[in-house]
Design a protein around this motif. Structure first.
Motif, PDB file in Angstrom:
ATOM      1  N   ALA A 161       0.842  -1.200   0.000  1.00 29.90           N
ATOM      2  CA  ALA A 161       0.000   0.000   0.000  1.00 29.90           C
ATOM      3  C   ALA A 161       0.873   1.245   0.000  1.00 29.90           C
ATOM      4  CB  ALA A 161      -0.926  -0.006   1.205  1.00 29.90           C
ATOM      5  N   GLY A 162       1.945   1.207   0.772  1.00 32.75           N
ATOM      6  CA  GLY A 162       2.885   2.318   0.787  1.00 32.75           C
ATOM      7  C   GLY A 162       3.549   2.525  -0.554  1.00 32.75           C
ATOM      8  N   LEU A 163       3.851   1.435  -1.248  1.00 35.82           N
ATOM      9  CA  LEU A 163       4.488   1.540  -2.564  1.00 35.82           C
ATOM     10  C   LEU A 163       3.524   2.149  -3.587  1.00 35.82           C
ATOM     11  CD1 LEU A 163       6.933   1.053  -4.318  1.00 35.82           C
ATOM     12  CD2 LEU A 163       6.207  -1.326  -4.610  1.00 35.82           C
ATOM     13  N   ILE A 164       2.251   1.818  -3.472  1.00 34.14           N
ATOM     14  CA  ILE A 164       1.251   2.437  -4.340  1.00 34.14           C
ATOM     15  C   ILE A 164       1.218   3.950  -4.107  1.00 34.14           C
ATOM     16  CG2 ILE A 164      -1.225   2.626  -4.813  1.00 34.14           C
ATOM     17  CD1 ILE A 164      -1.405  -0.417  -4.188  1.00 34.14           C
ATOM     18  N   ALA A 165       1.227   4.357  -2.838  1.00 34.07           N
ATOM     19  CA  ALA A 165       1.200   5.790  -2.515  1.00 34.07           C
ATOM     20  C   ALA A 165       2.475   6.488  -2.971  1.00 34.07           C
ATOM     21  CB  ALA A 165       0.987   5.982  -1.020  1.00 34.07           C
ATOM     22  N   LEU A 166       3.621   5.831  -2.813  1.00 33.60           N
ATOM     23  CA  LEU A 166       4.885   6.397  -3.292  1.00 33.60           C
ATOM     24  C   LEU A 166       4.825   6.611  -4.803  1.00 33.60           C
ATOM     25  CD1 LEU A 166       7.877   7.198  -2.926  1.00 33.60           C
ATOM     26  CD2 LEU A 166       8.456   4.763  -3.155  1.00 33.60           C
ATOM     27  N   THR A 167       4.258   5.655  -5.513  1.00 31.09           N
ATOM     28  CA  THR A 167       4.098   5.771  -6.963  1.00 31.09           C
ATOM     29  C   THR A 167       3.302   7.020  -7.325  1.00 31.09           C
ATOM     30  OG1 THR A 167       4.175   3.357  -7.249  1.00 31.09           O
ATOM     31  CG2 THR A 167       3.140   4.641  -9.010  1.00 31.09           C
ATOM     32  N   LYS A 168       2.196   7.236  -6.647  1.00 35.79           N
ATOM     33  CA  LYS A 168       1.335   8.380  -6.949  1.00 35.79           C
ATOM     34  C   LYS A 168       2.043   9.699  -6.630  1.00 35.79           C
ATOM     35  CE  LYS A 168      -2.967   5.833  -6.189  1.00 35.79           C
ATOM     36  NZ  LYS A 168      -3.604   6.106  -7.501  1.00 35.79           N
ATOM     37  N   SER A 169       2.740   9.728  -5.504  1.00 37.82           N
ATOM     38  CA  SER A 169       3.449  10.944  -5.105  1.00 37.82           C
ATOM     39  C   SER A 169       4.572  11.277  -6.088  1.00 37.82           C
ATOM     40  CB  SER A 169       4.016  10.768  -3.692  1.00 37.82           C
ATOM     41  OG  SER A 169       4.723  11.912  -3.278  1.00 37.82           O
ATOM     42  N   LEU A 170       5.417  10.301  -6.378  1.00 39.85           N
ATOM     43  CA  LEU A 170       6.546  10.528  -7.267  1.00 39.85           C
ATOM     44  C   LEU A 170       6.073  10.823  -8.694  1.00 39.85           C
ATOM     45  CD1 LEU A 170       9.622  10.627  -7.552  1.00 39.85           C
ATOM     46  CD2 LEU A 170       9.586   8.150  -7.976  1.00 39.85           C
ATOM     47  N   GLY A 171       4.993  10.184  -9.098  1.00 38.92           N
ATOM     48  CA  GLY A 171       4.457  10.452 -10.428  1.00 38.92           C
ATOM     49  C   GLY A 171       4.085  11.911 -10.615  1.00 38.92           C
ATOM     50  N   LYS A 172       3.501  12.494  -9.579  1.00 36.79           N
ATOM     51  CA  LYS A 172       3.149  13.922  -9.643  1.00 36.79           C
ATOM     52  C   LYS A 172       4.403  14.794  -9.650  1.00 36.79           C
ATOM     53  CE  LYS A 172      -1.415  13.571  -7.434  1.00 36.79           C
ATOM     54  NZ  LYS A 172      -1.533  12.103  -7.363  1.00 36.79           N
ATOM     55  N   GLU A 173       5.400  14.403  -8.881  1.00 32.81           N
ATOM     56  CA  GLU A 173       6.620  15.200  -8.796  1.00 32.81           C
ATOM     57  C   GLU A 173       7.397  15.222 -10.113  1.00 32.81           C
ATOM     58  OE1 GLU A 173       7.337  14.202  -4.038  1.00 32.81           O
ATOM     59  OE2 GLU A 173       8.601  13.275  -5.572  1.00 32.81           O
ATOM     60  N   LEU A 174       7.320  14.123 -10.863  1.00 34.89           N
ATOM     61  CA  LEU A 174       8.095  14.006 -12.098  1.00 34.89           C
ATOM     62  C   LEU A 174       7.266  14.255 -13.347  1.00 34.89           C
ATOM     63  CD1 LEU A 174      10.242  10.841 -11.232  1.00 34.89           C
ATOM     64  CD2 LEU A 174      10.972  13.236 -11.207  1.00 34.89           C
ATOM     65  N   ALA A 175       6.031  14.682 -13.171  1.00 35.08           N
ATOM     66  CA  ALA A 175       5.125  14.841 -14.313  1.00 35.08           C
ATOM     67  C   ALA A 175       5.583  15.921 -15.287  1.00 35.08           C
ATOM     68  CB  ALA A 175       3.712  15.152 -13.824  1.00 35.08           C
ATOM     69  N   GLY A 176       6.409  16.851 -14.843  1.00 36.41           N
ATOM     70  CA  GLY A 176       6.888  17.911 -15.726  1.00 36.41           C
ATOM     71  C   GLY A 176       8.021  17.480 -16.637  1.00 36.41           C
ATOM     72  N   TYR A 177       8.482  16.260 -16.455  1.00 35.25           N
ATOM     73  CA  TYR A 177       9.530  15.698 -17.303  1.00 35.25           C
ATOM     74  C   TYR A 177       8.923  14.546 -18.103  1.00 35.25           C
ATOM     75  CZ  TYR A 177      12.202  18.101 -13.667  1.00 35.25           C
ATOM     76  OH  TYR A 177      12.683  19.041 -12.779  1.00 35.25           O
ATOM     77  N   ASP A 178       9.636  14.028 -19.054  1.00 38.63           N
ATOM     78  CA  ASP A 178       9.153  12.841 -19.778  1.00 38.63           C
ATOM     79  C   ASP A 178       9.504  11.598 -18.969  1.00 38.63           C
ATOM     80  OD1 ASP A 178       8.139  11.064 -21.578  1.00 38.63           O
ATOM     81  OD2 ASP A 178       9.606  11.442 -23.158  1.00 38.63           O
ATOM     82  N   ILE A 179       8.989  11.586 -17.748  1.00 41.13           N
ATOM     83  CA  ILE A 179       9.239  10.475 -16.826  1.00 41.13           C
ATOM     84  C   ILE A 179       7.894  10.014 -16.282  1.00 41.13           C
ATOM     85  CG2 ILE A 179      10.376   9.702 -14.708  1.00 41.13           C
ATOM     86  CD1 ILE A 179      12.357  12.038 -15.085  1.00 41.13           C
ATOM     87  N   SER A 180       7.566   8.752 -16.495  1.00 42.11           N
ATOM     88  CA  SER A 180       6.337   8.209 -15.931  1.00 42.11           C
ATOM     89  C   SER A 180       6.687   7.291 -14.761  1.00 42.11           C
ATOM     90  CB  SER A 180       5.534   7.443 -16.986  1.00 42.11           C
ATOM     91  OG  SER A 180       6.197   6.255 -17.365  1.00 42.11           O
TER      92      SER A 180
END
Length: 251
Positions: free
Chosen positions: A163-182
């Motif tokens: 569950a924590g890894l799912i939340a980390l995914t969502k958090s990091l995804g937002k942080e890196l959304a301004g780059y071509d990084i998914s």
């Protein structure tokens, strides 16, 4: 015959890539044209896997304990020196821990499961993300679990870590959304791998009973989905959870 996903010219890291789901992902990436670094704490097993898979493409073995940030940094530096770049990071290394009621769960087992399953991906993302930002490209794929969405009884540490890894995914995804990084994660149902050796038969039977397809997912099926998430085609979706649960998750 598998469908073709183009990873030609890409350089990937797969943690826990020496066996099970990780090895299947390594094999699929190699078949898709990527060079792959297997990061695993069992260097001998990683070297064996690399030797067996070298006919499919460029693959190297690197000793890494994902719970130790210093070794993760050294592995990153060694991989960058060898590959020049890291385009894909798959956080796959994990353990199940014992099948025990929460109020009876061993404290040391709780810490061990969280350290490998959640601290490990955090360490790898923290170490690799700056290199991806610098090159303005990256694909991070976290191997979570349906247990992280539903919470399996008698598996509190495993469920909480995923569950924590799912939340980390969502958090990091937002942080890196301004780059071509998914940054996306997969939530598979159980696959019959060596991790089953850590579980009771009762728990294995419980997991199977929850899957409408009435079978366990194969490691090759997980690898196919991971390959898409690691490809350039996965260019818009980020912070997402890709279910591969055989119908268990319908939400």
């Amino acid at each position: 015959m598998t469908n073709k996903i183009d990873l030609a010219g890409r350089h990937a890291v797969v943690t826990g890539g020496a066996q099970g789901i990780g090895r299947a992902i390594v094999a699929r990436f190699l078949e898709s044209g990527a060079a792959v670094a297997i990061w695993d704490r069992d260097l001998a097993l990683a070297q064996q896997a690399a030797a067996e898979l070298k006919g499919r493409g460029r693959v190297v073995a690197v000793a890494v304990d994902v719970t130790d940030y210093g070794t993760v940094e050294r592995a990153r530096d060694a991989t960058l020196a060898d590959f020049q770049r890291i385009d894909i990071l798959v956080n796959n290394a994990g353990i199940s821990g014992p099948n025990t009621k929460t109020w009876e769960y061993p404290l040391d087992a709780w810490r061990s499961v969280l350290s490998i399953n959640l601290d490990g991906p955090f360490h790898c993302c923290r170490a690799v993300a700056p290199a991806m930002i610098a090159q303005n490209y990256g694909r991070i794929v976290n191997i979570a679990s349906i247990a992280g969405k539903e919470g399996n009884p008698n598996a509190p540490a495993y469920s909480a870590s995923k569950a924590g890894l799912i939340a980390l995914t969502k958090s990091l995804g937002k942080e890196l959304a301004g780059y071509d990084i998914s940054v996306n994660c997969l939530t598979p149902a159980a696959a019959r791998t060596a991790i089953f050796d850590q579980m009771t038969q009762e728990h294995i039977d419980f997991m199977l009973s929850k899957i409408p397809r009435n079978r366990f997912v194969t490691v090759e099926e997980i690898a196919a989905l991971a390959a898409f998430c690691a490809s350039a085609d996965c260019s818009f979706t980020t912070g997402a959870v890709f279910d591969i649960s055989g119908g268990r998750a319908t939400y």
